[in-house]
Structures are given as C-alpha cells and as structure tokens.
Scaffold this active site. Structure first.
Site, PDB file in Angstrom:
ATOM      1  N   HIS A   1       0.838  -1.202   0.000  1.00  0.00           N
ATOM      2  CA  HIS A   1       0.000   0.000   0.000  1.00  0.00           C
ATOM      3  C   HIS A   1       0.876   1.256   0.000  1.00  0.00           C
ATOM      4  O   HIS A   1       0.836   2.065   0.946  1.00  0.00           O
ATOM      5  CB  HIS A   1      -0.925  -0.006   1.220  1.00  0.00           C
ATOM      6  CG  HIS A   1      -2.154   0.824   1.044  1.00  0.00           C
ATOM      7  ND1 HIS A   1      -2.932   1.217   2.108  1.00  0.00           N
ATOM      8  CD2 HIS A   1      -2.755   1.347  -0.053  1.00  0.00           C
ATOM      9  CE1 HIS A   1      -3.960   1.928   1.672  1.00  0.00           C
ATOM     10  NE2 HIS A   1      -3.867   2.023   0.364  1.00  0.00           N
TER      11      HIS A   1
ATOM     12  N   PHE B   1       3.291   1.622   4.761  1.00  0.00           N
ATOM     13  CA  PHE B   1       3.031   1.351   6.175  1.00  0.00           C
ATOM     14  C   PHE B   1       2.153   0.122   6.400  1.00  0.00           C
ATOM     15  O   PHE B   1       1.871  -0.215   7.543  1.00  0.00           O
ATOM     16  CB  PHE B   1       2.344   2.563   6.812  1.00  0.00           C
ATOM     17  CG  PHE B   1       3.072   3.860   6.583  1.00  0.00           C
ATOM     18  CD1 PHE B   1       4.103   4.254   7.425  1.00  0.00           C
ATOM     19  CD2 PHE B   1       2.756   4.665   5.510  1.00  0.00           C
ATOM     20  CE1 PHE B   1       4.786   5.431   7.212  1.00  0.00           C
ATOM     21  CE2 PHE B   1       3.429   5.861   5.286  1.00  0.00           C
ATOM     22  CZ  PHE B   1       4.455   6.245   6.134  1.00  0.00           C
ATOM     23  N   HIS B   2       1.712  -0.540   5.329  1.00  0.00           N
ATOM     24  CA  HIS B   2       0.699  -1.584   5.471  1.00  0.00           C
ATOM     25  C   HIS B   2       1.100  -2.866   4.755  1.00  0.00           C
ATOM     26  O   HIS B   2       0.433  -3.304   3.817  1.00  0.00           O
ATOM     27  CB  HIS B   2      -0.641  -1.086   4.913  1.00  0.00           C
ATOM     28  CG  HIS B   2      -1.106   0.200   5.489  1.00  0.00           C
ATOM     29  ND1 HIS B   2      -1.834   1.134   4.783  1.00  0.00           N
ATOM     30  CD2 HIS B   2      -0.934   0.733   6.729  1.00  0.00           C
ATOM     31  CE1 HIS B   2      -2.095   2.175   5.542  1.00  0.00           C
ATOM     32  NE2 HIS B   2      -1.559   1.956   6.730  1.00  0.00           N
ATOM     33  N   PRO B   3       2.191  -3.531   5.177  1.00  0.00           N
ATOM     34  CA  PRO B   3       2.561  -4.792   4.528  1.00  0.00           C
ATOM     35  C   PRO B   3       1.552  -5.893   4.825  1.00  0.00           C
ATOM     36  O   PRO B   3       1.125  -6.067   5.968  1.00  0.00           O
ATOM     37  CB  PRO B   3       3.931  -5.110   5.138  1.00  0.00           C
ATOM     38  CG  PRO B   3       3.926  -4.425   6.467  1.00  0.00           C
ATOM     39  CD  PRO B   3       3.114  -3.173   6.278  1.00  0.00           C
TER      40      PRO B   3
END
Length: 479
Positions: free
Chosen positions: A263, A417-419
């Site tokens: 993301h 920031f959103h793995p």
C-alpha cells in the site's frame, strides 16, 4: 543461562493488531495464555513527542527498513507492546465490500465480519474525528474538495480524549490513542494472561503434525519454553514468514514470504498565504475517496517540523525556503492499492524485502497528485510541490505539468506502512499458507493472526481488518 518453562493453553507471538486481541479474547474465555513480545512496553509518560528520540525507541531499526527495488521504499515497523499500532495514525476503515467479494471469488474466503468489526470498534473507541481536532491543514483540503464537488469526509479513528497533539507516529503522549497495547493487552492481563517482553520467539516445535512448544530467547540471554497445543503467530507480515521458514513450516505451497503488498504512499506540499501550523491537530483526519474505485485514496498526513524537514521533497536553498515557510505549508497524502507483489526472505540473518513499484501504480500516483493539486489550489494554495521527480513546482492553479508527466516508478518518492499477504489465507493449500480459519495448512493447532494472512491490498488502512480477523479466530477457538 536461565530457562523458564511455562505451560499454557495458547501461546501468542506478538502484540500488534492481530496478537493482542486474540490474546485478550482467549484469556477472557478462560484460556491460560502466554504472550511473547520481542520489544518492550512504552508508557505514555515516556513519549517525548520528539521524532529524533522516539524513532529509535519505538521503531524496528529506527524506522529505516526499506525495500530493495525500483524505487527503494521505506517501510517502518513499530517495535514494542502494541506493535505498529503503537505508532500508526489511528485510522480505522472496515474492509471494503468489493475486497471481501474478491477474496470469496479468488481465495475461497467467505467472511462475514460485521460482528467482529462491531466488537473491535467498541473496544478501541472508534469515532469520527471532530472538525475542531482535524487541524487547519486537513480542513483546508476538505474545503477545497467541497468546492470542487469531490467526495471527502472526516476519518474514523481509535482515540478517546484526543487533544490533537499531532505526533501519533511518534507515540501518543496523552494515552488517547487506543492502540493494541493500550486496550487489548491490559484486558488480556486482567483476565490472567502472562506477558513476556524482550522475548524473541525462535523455535516452534511440531510433533506428529501438531504444535507442541515455542522456544524464545530473552534479552538477557535466557530461554523461555512455552508448552501449548495452540500457538498463534502474530509477528507481522514481514517477520511471521521468516519465523515460520526458520522452522521449516508453511513452505509446502511455495507461497510463504511471497504475495507482499505494501500500500505505497506519498505526500505533497502546498504553500498558503495564511498560517496553518500543519502539526496542530490530528495528523490523519480527513480523507478523499473520489478515486477509491481506482485504487487511489487521499488521506491527511502531517507531523512536527523536524519530521517535515526530512520528508520535504526539495534540497538546498529551495528546501531552506520551504522550511522557513513551514507554518504556511500544508501536506496531504496519496495512497495506492498496489498492483505489484513483493517478497520477504532472510539473507545472512538479515531481512530482505524485495519490491518493485508497478508502472500502473506510478500512474495512479500521478492521478492522485493531480486531483490533490486541484484540491490544494481550490483551497487557496499558491504553490504545490509533488514528490515526483521531474515535475516542477506547480503555481497559479496550473496542473498542466502534472497532466503531461509520464511518471516511471523510479521517479516516485514513496513510503509504505501496510505490509500484507506473505502467509495469505485461502481454501486451496496449493496457493495459500493458512486455511480460511487461519490455521497453517498441515499443522494442527498452529495459527497465524496478523497482516500476513490478508490475501490482497485493501486500499485502506488495515488495522481493524486484522483485529477483526483475530477476533474471529479467538471466538472460533474459544467456542
């Protein structure tokens, strides 16, 4: 070296958005729960609100984890009780319906999470940001969007008693942010769970197809053995696959550590005539979802001046002039639901994250920044600076240079920031790592409850999706 042996009904590895709620709900259902956390507990009183202090304390590797690829993308992870929820902006979106429909069609996941979302939102105090806390930076963007007839609104956040300190990403100094370590871990402990900090899980023992034990090393050099027939791995989308692979688990499908979505996000700057003090108010308080169907979301972002100095996309005299005008400089972010997929593996004991931004996603960034520039100008901005190499500063409402640009991946200055997705859930063991109930294919009692199970990019912030999946798992196990 000392060794401690603990017997439990469940061992939970990690205290972030997945591990903390599953630990709390199992403990409240009467289970004996042992929680292992590699980091430490960080109390609100210790939060200085200074990025230079808090980055080293609250982030893994000082927030400097980055992908290897075109372009390199910084991928910060929190470290401590609460995981990355400790340092996120508190934004809460339910999983979009179109995403759940795609999971059903592509992965055989038939998920109705309405009850779990309600439970999570009540627990962590999800409420809409009030306009007076949003800050002038975000409110100007909302005003500009309304002038253009563009869909926008105030975000939902998990906060109680927020005063708009503006430093969410560096630890909430008032304790208002209801992160996983603030809400779920105290609930777990109140129900009898035992938390071990400074304890890094290293070995997961499996005997005859069933999990038996977790071995952890302590910061002091000792060991903790947790004997349990239920183990929930919740170390996050980057660390969970490494832990499983070290133990020879989860690799039968060839999917472990692959399918990584991140993301990617970036932010533009706008120079106004008026003083807006962008660090005043909730940093992430307004969204623009006009292009959400195309995988493009605009969300507020701001921070203290020293953080702004690092992230402002200019150098030399121009950077100096921008910093002198910091009180009149607004910022806002663009996030892209990525097409690309990356991977994570260990090389010589170090984590290596491989990811190349897809050309289609670079074009999505261009489109997102074009819309954002129009909004900035409608809100009264004099100049707009976008983090796309080769695109000049935009002035006098002219977005033509951005319209004409053909942006390649390497021209995008991005963070993420959103793995998600590195141990993805699915009904087919040949294309997934865990089953629809989040149990590892082929290993009884071993579950995964973190962002790694999420099969695809959500297009929105994932924390309550992860919490809802964890709550679903806990309710199923306790039933």
């Amino acid at each position: 070296m000392s060794e401690r042996i603990v017997t439990a009904d469940a061992c939970v590895i990690g205290t972030g958005a997945g591990g903390a709620p599953v630990a709390a709900l199992l403990a409240e259902a009467g289970w004996r729960v042992a929680i292992l956390e590699e980091g430490e507990r960080h109390e609100p009183a210790s939060m200085t609100a200074r990025p230079r202090d808090m980055m080293a304390r609250l982030y893994r590797d000082g927030g400097q984890i980055a992908t290897v690829g075109d372009p390199p993308i910084v991928l910060p992870l929190g470290r401590g009780i609460g995981g990355t929820t400790l340092v996120n902006s508190g934004t809460c979106f339910r999983t979009p319906r179109r995403v759940l429909d795609r999971w059903r069609a592509d992965h055989g996941l038939d998920l109705d999470l309405a009850d779990e979302f309600a439970l999570v939102e009540e627990a962590i105090g999800v409420r809409e940001v009030p306009p007076q806390l949003a800050g002038r930076n975000a409110n100007l963007v909302k005003e500009g969007a309304e002038r253009l007839g563009v869909s926008a609104g105030y975000l939902q956040r998990n906060a109680r008693g927020c005063i708009g300190s503006g430093v969410c990403a560096f630890g909430c100094p008032t304790g208002a942010k209801q992160h996983a370590g603030q809400v779920w871990i105290p609930r777990a402990q109140a129900a009898g769970a035992t938390t071990f900090t400074g304890a890094k899980a290293q070995r997961i023992a499996v005997d005859r197809g069933s999990v038996r034990e977790v071995l952890a090393r302590t910061a002091a050099g000792g060991t903790i053995r947790v004997r349990a027939e239920t183990v929930i791995v919740a170390a996050g989308a980057l660390l969970t696959p490494l832990l499983l692979r070290r133990n020879g688990l989860g690799s039968s499908s060839g999917q472990l550590g692959r399918n990584l979505s991140i993301h990617p996000a970036s932010a533009a700057r706008a120079l106004y005539d008026e003083v807006i003090d962008p660090w005043a108010g909730v940093p992430q308080s307004v969204y623009v979802d006009e292009l959400a169907a195309d995988g493009i979301m605009l969300e507020g972002i701001a921070g203290p001046p020293d953080h702004g100095a690092v992230s402002t996309p200019r150098s030399g005299a121009e950077h100096r002039e921008l910093m002198l005008a910091a009180r009149r400089t607004g910022s806002f972010g663009v996030m892209v639901s990525d097409t690309a997929r990356g991977s994570v593996r260990s090389l010589a004991g170090r984590m290596v994250v491989r990811y190349d931004l897809h050309p289609d996603d670079a074009e999505r960034f261009r489109r997102g920044f074009e819309l954002l520039a129009r909004i900035f100008f409608a809100a009264g901005a004099r100049e707009v600076i976008v983090p796309l190499e080769g695109v000049p500063t935009l002035r006098e409402g002219d977005v033509a240079p951005l319209q004409r640009a053909r942006v390649r991946p390497r021209q995008v200055g991005a963070m993420a920031f959103h793995p998600l997705g590195t141990a993805r859930a699915g009904a087919d063991p040949s294309s997934s790592v865990v089953d629809p109930h989040l149990q590892l294919h082929g290993v009884a009692g071993l579950y995964v409850a973190d962002g790694s199970v999420v099969p695809s990019s959500l297009g929105v912030n994932p924390q309550i999706t992860i919490m809802a999946l964890a709550a679903r798992l806990a309710r199923r196990l306790s039933a």
